[in-house]
Scaffold this motif. Structure first.
Motif, PDB file in Angstrom:
ATOM      1  N   GLN A  15      53.301  23.000   1.816  1.00  0.00           N
ATOM      2  CA  GLN A  15      53.821  22.826   3.156  1.00  0.00           C
ATOM      3  C   GLN A  15      54.507  21.467   3.323  1.00  0.00           C
ATOM      4  OE1 GLN A  15      52.306  23.937   6.619  1.00  0.00           O
ATOM      5  NE2 GLN A  15      53.328  22.209   7.535  1.00  0.00           N
ATOM      6  N   HIS A  16      53.881  20.412   2.802  1.00  0.00           N
ATOM      7  CA  HIS A  16      54.506  19.085   2.834  1.00  0.00           C
ATOM      8  C   HIS A  16      55.856  19.139   2.149  1.00  0.00           C
ATOM      9  CE1 HIS A  16      51.460  16.816   4.715  1.00  0.00           C
ATOM     10  NE2 HIS A  16      50.674  16.587   3.681  1.00  0.00           N
ATOM     11  N   ALA A  17      55.875  19.743   0.968  1.00  0.00           N
ATOM     12  CA  ALA A  17      57.111  19.800   0.182  1.00  0.00           C
ATOM     13  C   ALA A  17      58.188  20.519   0.976  1.00  0.00           C
ATOM     14  CB  ALA A  17      56.863  20.500  -1.152  1.00  0.00           C
ATOM     15  N   VAL A  76      43.806  22.228   7.520  1.00  0.00           N
ATOM     16  CA  VAL A  76      44.479  20.971   7.241  1.00  0.00           C
ATOM     17  C   VAL A  76      45.996  21.119   7.223  1.00  0.00           C
ATOM     18  CG1 VAL A  76      42.887  19.388   6.150  1.00  0.00           C
ATOM     19  CG2 VAL A  76      43.603  21.425   4.920  1.00  0.00           C
ATOM     20  N   GLY A  77      46.629  20.471   8.135  1.00  0.00           N
ATOM     21  CA  GLY A  77      48.038  20.197   8.022  1.00  0.00           C
ATOM     22  C   GLY A  77      49.081  21.277   8.238  1.00  0.00           C
ATOM     23  N   VAL A  78      48.679  22.537   8.343  1.00  0.00           N
ATOM     24  CA  VAL A  78      49.727  23.545   8.491  1.00  0.00           C
ATOM     25  C   VAL A  78      50.541  23.278   9.756  1.00  0.00           C
ATOM     26  CG1 VAL A  78      50.126  25.971   9.019  1.00  0.00           C
ATOM     27  CG2 VAL A  78      48.607  25.334   7.158  1.00  0.00           C
ATOM     28  N   VAL A  82      48.037   9.135  -0.679  1.00  0.00           N
ATOM     29  CA  VAL A  82      46.938  10.090  -0.759  1.00  0.00           C
ATOM     30  C   VAL A  82      46.668  10.610   0.643  1.00  0.00           C
ATOM     31  CG1 VAL A  82      44.584  10.445  -1.569  1.00  0.00           C
ATOM     32  CG2 VAL A  82      45.991   8.663  -2.610  1.00  0.00           C
ATOM     33  N   ASP A  83      46.922  11.888   0.854  1.00  0.00           N
ATOM     34  CA  ASP A  83      46.665  12.494   2.158  1.00  0.00           C
ATOM     35  C   ASP A  83      45.264  13.083   2.122  1.00  0.00           C
ATOM     36  OD1 ASP A  83      46.605  13.706   4.575  1.00  0.00           O
ATOM     37  OD2 ASP A  83      48.351  14.989   4.251  1.00  0.00           O
ATOM     38  N   GLU A  84      44.324  12.399   2.728  1.00  0.00           N
ATOM     39  CA  GLU A  84      42.936  12.821   2.586  1.00  0.00           C
ATOM     40  C   GLU A  84      42.424  13.557   3.800  1.00  0.00           C
ATOM     41  OE1 GLU A  84      40.667   9.355   1.129  1.00  0.00           O
ATOM     42  OE2 GLU A  84      41.053  10.519  -0.673  1.00  0.00           O
ATOM     43  N   GLN A  85      43.214  13.633   4.843  1.00  0.00           N
ATOM     44  CA  GLN A  85      42.684  14.175   6.079  1.00  0.00           C
ATOM     45  C   GLN A  85      41.347  13.507   6.330  1.00  0.00           C
ATOM     46  OE1 GLN A  85      44.539  15.835   8.041  1.00  0.00           O
ATOM     47  NE2 GLN A  85      46.234  16.258   6.674  1.00  0.00           N
ATOM     48  N   HIS A  86      40.272  14.279   6.522  1.00  0.00           N
ATOM     49  CA  HIS A  86      39.022  13.569   6.781  1.00  0.00           C
ATOM     50  C   HIS A  86      38.068  13.640   5.590  1.00  0.00           C
ATOM     51  CE1 HIS A  86      38.784  17.642   8.203  1.00  0.00           C
ATOM     52  NE2 HIS A  86      37.506  17.620   7.991  1.00  0.00           N
ATOM     53  N   LYS A 135      52.084  11.712  10.648  1.00  0.00           N
ATOM     54  CA  LYS A 135      51.849  10.896   9.453  1.00  0.00           C
ATOM     55  C   LYS A 135      52.782  11.264   8.311  1.00  0.00           C
ATOM     56  CE  LYS A 135      47.457  12.010   9.254  1.00  0.00           C
ATOM     57  NZ  LYS A 135      47.261  12.684  10.546  1.00  0.00           N
ATOM     58  N   THR A 136      53.119  12.561   8.214  1.00  0.00           N
ATOM     59  CA  THR A 136      53.932  13.011   7.081  1.00  0.00           C
ATOM     60  C   THR A 136      55.270  12.298   7.039  1.00  0.00           C
ATOM     61  OG1 THR A 136      52.917  15.138   7.564  1.00  0.00           O
ATOM     62  CG2 THR A 136      54.594  15.094   5.843  1.00  0.00           C
ATOM     63  N   LEU A 137      55.832  12.102   8.209  1.00  0.00           N
ATOM     64  CA  LEU A 137      57.134  11.447   8.278  1.00  0.00           C
ATOM     65  C   LEU A 137      57.030   9.974   7.863  1.00  0.00           C
ATOM     66  CD1 LEU A 137      59.954  12.193   8.974  1.00  0.00           C
ATOM     67  CD2 LEU A 137      59.528  11.516  11.344  1.00  0.00           C
TER      68      LEU A 137
HETATM   69 MG    MG Z   1      49.484  15.989   8.092  1.00  0.00          MG
END
Ligand code: MG
Ligand code: ADP
Length: 702
Positions: free
Chosen positions: A338-340, A555-557, A402-406, A308-310
């Motif tokens: 991490q996203h950055a 989340v997301g790492v 908005v990255d909300e995961q769940h 999703k990040t891409l």
């Molecule tokens: Mg992600």
């Protein structure tokens, strides 16, 4: 702004007879009113519905009263037997009879004069309560009711039972609820007339009265007409608020954003892989939304690791190509960083100027970022939700992601929309959530789905192992990291706790380090941000190869060459969480393993959860099972964040009503967008009653 007719319902509960400040506070505790939110209002009490009944219709006479049963008896008061003076531990007894026998009415810490006045010797009294047989004699400790004939004729023989809290008497609450019901005015009907006729549901006030006056167990069923009606009201309020928000977003737009593809091409060229088909499709859908004159409100659904990040970066690139700015909001600071970090090299290759903004950027550095956002010299900012809520000024924010995961937050999104700028919105969420939940949480949004996993992924082998075999597991991990593998070790708690027999991450870290040496690192939520970063970086670089962590890594790492995930006390985690954690491995081309360490004996639910984890990696299936095992509140994140969710409606019991309400809401907004018709005005009342009135402000603004 609220219509006057609703005023009686929006006063504090202390406006009700018999409710003083103390009782008001107790009701606040009962209803879970948030600290500092003040006293609950009358309307809050109305939706506190009974969960059971007490049936007092059984009148068998003293001798035939069954042990433990609630009975009502017609008795003649014979004599009072106070406790021997000075002995406060002994109860006060009143003996009374009917033609079948004698019963003792028992009172502890009672006031003699009060009891004498209530039960004069020789009088007939109607007494209701639970009978106990003690040494062959019947007694009733603290009867629920002792009344004379006149009062008995008015006594309800079936009483509702409410969820209770300490410091609040049953009768006090019942009286307060009665007062609240009396305060309900007759309101215009907001329900679609044909639907109402077809379902044969009662009117709102009648439905509330019926809900608070169950006369049989069947009246407590969610599918009973009165509870269905109230559930539908609640669902409709939520769906209408979402539909209005969406209409408002669309109306406030008019910007067509079209990029020339230059930056996207540069990003693609810098990628060591090609985009999956579903990534390409999602990007195309977003591109066409952005190019349209309407505002975008799109949900990007994709399981962990689906990339999703891409997609988010590509969406941002389109907007930046078109000359605007973009913001990416993550649920945690760790994830924002991490996203950055992952996005920085790609952004650089494309000439997108990117910066990170969290609570940690302070002073001059922060000011410089804020200035750059305001003058447009920054294109993309990555940060936490909190930062954006505090209000950051952009020169031209074209896209908010908005990255909300769940963790859904409908209310947050309403706030975001209420800002009223022409910003397009993309919400990203992990795990294909069941459709009813999507509807409930997001309303009528457009949805893109990432259904394919990036190529080359291998299935993760998942095994469950009892904690007794810990030493063996440590040995195996030791050889794996010596051979070059990277592993996570997740513990459920940060610090040793006496109540909970949890392996604290710190303690586990110390043990693993002494067993395996300096290749072991540690990261947990209570570490300073810089320490967290350093720990993550060391793991990413391979300076440490076993990372002991708490769920901060949930989340997301993203460390693609990590291939082993150990989850200690896996029986204590929910399914969605286990799935998220496992999703941290299996991201590269290496074969991955997930070891679920558990302490037996397992309860039924925990056993089912672990079995499902072994069986499948399918996020959709896991989400459905999670819904089944855990209940909807948890999955919607309402329990964690305290966001008020649904009080009456249940996804399981009223699932079909969500779809009807969604269509109903869509029709309403199409035909009467300003809620000005007669039904529209009634619908405004509905929005206030269920606390969705933020949407009414949108009406005015639009
Ligand atoms: Mg992600
Ligand atoms: P999500 O946020 O959906 O859980 P990420 O965006 O973090 O997933 O992506 C997971 C991993 O997959 C990252 O390492 C990312 O670089 C990689 N990835 C993304 N898209 C692809 C692709 N098309 N092919 C191969 N790897 C990909």
């Amino acid at each position: 702004m609220r219509p006057d007719i609703l005023n009686p319902l929006f006063r504090d509960v202390t406006s009700l007879a018999g409710v003083g400040p103390k009782v008001g506070e107790a009701i606040g505790r009962l209803l879970g009113t948030e600290e500092g939110a003040g006293l609950p209002r009358v309307v809050d009490l109305l939706f506190h519905l009974p969960t059971g009944i007490v049936d007092r219709r059984n009148q068998p006479g003293v001798a035939r009263s069954p042990e433990g049963a609630i009975v009502t008896l017609e008795l003649r008061i014979d004599r009072h037997v106070p406790p021997p003076s000075g002995n406060r531990k002994q109860p006060y007894r009143v003996f009374a009879t009917d033609e079948s026998g004698e019963i003792a009415l028992v009172f502890f810490h009672a006031e003699t004069t009060f009891l004498e006045r209530m039960m004069p010797v020789g009088a007939i009294r109607y007494v209701s309560g639970r009978v106990e047989w003690f040494n062959g004699r019947p007694q009733m400790v603290h009867p629920d009711h002792v009344v004379d004939r006149e009062a008995f004729e008015k006594l309800p023989m079936v009483e509702p039972v409410y969820p209770m809290t300490a410091g609040l008497a049953r009768k006090t609450l019942a009286r307060a609820v009665q007062g609240a019901l009396e305060a309900v005015p007759v309101l215009g009907e907001w329900m679609d007339a044909p639907l109402l006729a077809q379902r044969r549901w009662p009117a709102f006030k009648a439905a509330l009265e019926a809900a608070h006056a169950p006369s049989a167990e069947t009246d407590l069923l969610p599918e009973s007409p009165h509870l269905s009606r109230l559930a539908y009201d609640e669902i409709l309020a939520s769906q209408l608020a979402l539909a209005l928000t969406r209409a408002n977003l669309r109306r406030a737009s008019g910007l067509e954003r079209r990029g020339d593809g230059r930056m996207r091409a540069a990003i693609s060229a810098a990628l060591p892989f090609s985009l999956t088909g579903s990534q390409q499709q999602a990007i195309a859908e977003i591109e066409s939304d952005l190019a349209a004159p309407d505002r975008m409100l799109r949900l990007l659904q994709g399981d962990v690791g689906s990339g999703k990040t891409l997609v988010a970066l590509m969406a941002a690139a389109i907007v930046v190509e078109a000359g605007s700015q973009a913001a990416l909001m993550a649920p945690t600071e760790l994830l924002a960083r991490q996203h950055a970090k992952t996005l920085a090299p790609l952004a650089a290759a494309a000439g997108i100027r990117l910066s990170v903004l969290t609570g940690r950027e302070k002073g001059r550095e922060r000011q410089a970022i804020l200035d750059a956002l305001a003058d447009g010299s920054l294109d993309l900012v990555v940060g936490t939700h909190a930062v954006f809520q505090a209000g950051v000024a952009f020169r031209d924010l074209g896209l908010a992601i908005v990255d909300e995961q769940h963790r859904f937050g409908v209310h947050q999104r309403l706030a975001l929309a209420g800002k009223g700028s022409a910003t397009d919105i993309l919400v990203m969420t992990a795990t294909p959530i069941p459709r009813t939940l999507v509807l409930a949480a997001f309303g009528d949004m457009d949805v893109s789905r990432l259904t394919e996993k990036p190529a080359g992924r291998r299935p993760i082998e998942t095994r469950t192992i009892p904690l007794e075999r810990l030493d063996e597991v440590v040995g195996r991990i030791g050889s794996a990291i010596a051979a070059g593998a990277k592993a996570y070790w997740v513990c459920p708690l940060v610090e040793e706790s006496e109540e909970v027999d949890a392996a604290a991450a710190a303690a586990r870290f110390a043990e693993l380090r002494s067993a395996l040496g300096p290749m072991v690192g540690l990261v947990h939520g209570r570490m300073k941000a810089a320490e967290k970063d350093a720990a993550m970086l060391a793991f990413q670089r391979g300076e440490t190869r076993l990372l002991v962590a708490t769920t901060v890594i949930e989340v997301g790492v993203d460390v693609p060459d990590a291939t082993i995930m150990v989850i200690e006390h896996a029986e204590r985690f929910g399914l969605a969480q286990l799935h998220q954690l496992r999703g941290r491995v299996g991201r590269g081309s290496g074969a991955s393993t997930c070891l679920l360490l558990y302490r037996g004996p397992l309860g039924e639910t925990a056993h089912d959860r672990l079995a499902i984890m072994r069986e499948t990696e399918d996020g959709f299936r896991i989400a459905e099972e999670d819904l089944r095992l855990r209940g909807e509140g948890d999955l919607l994140g309402t329990k964690q964040s305290g966001v008020p969710g649904f009080r009456i409606a249940s996804f399981e019991k009223h699932g079909a009503l969500f779809e009807i309400a969604r269509q109903d809401a869509r029709m309403i907004v199409e035909r009467d967008p300003g809620l000005e018709s007669e039904r529209g005005r009634a619908l405004r009342l509905l929005l206030y009653l269920f606390g969705r009135d933020a949407a009414i402000r949108l009406l005015r603004a639009g």
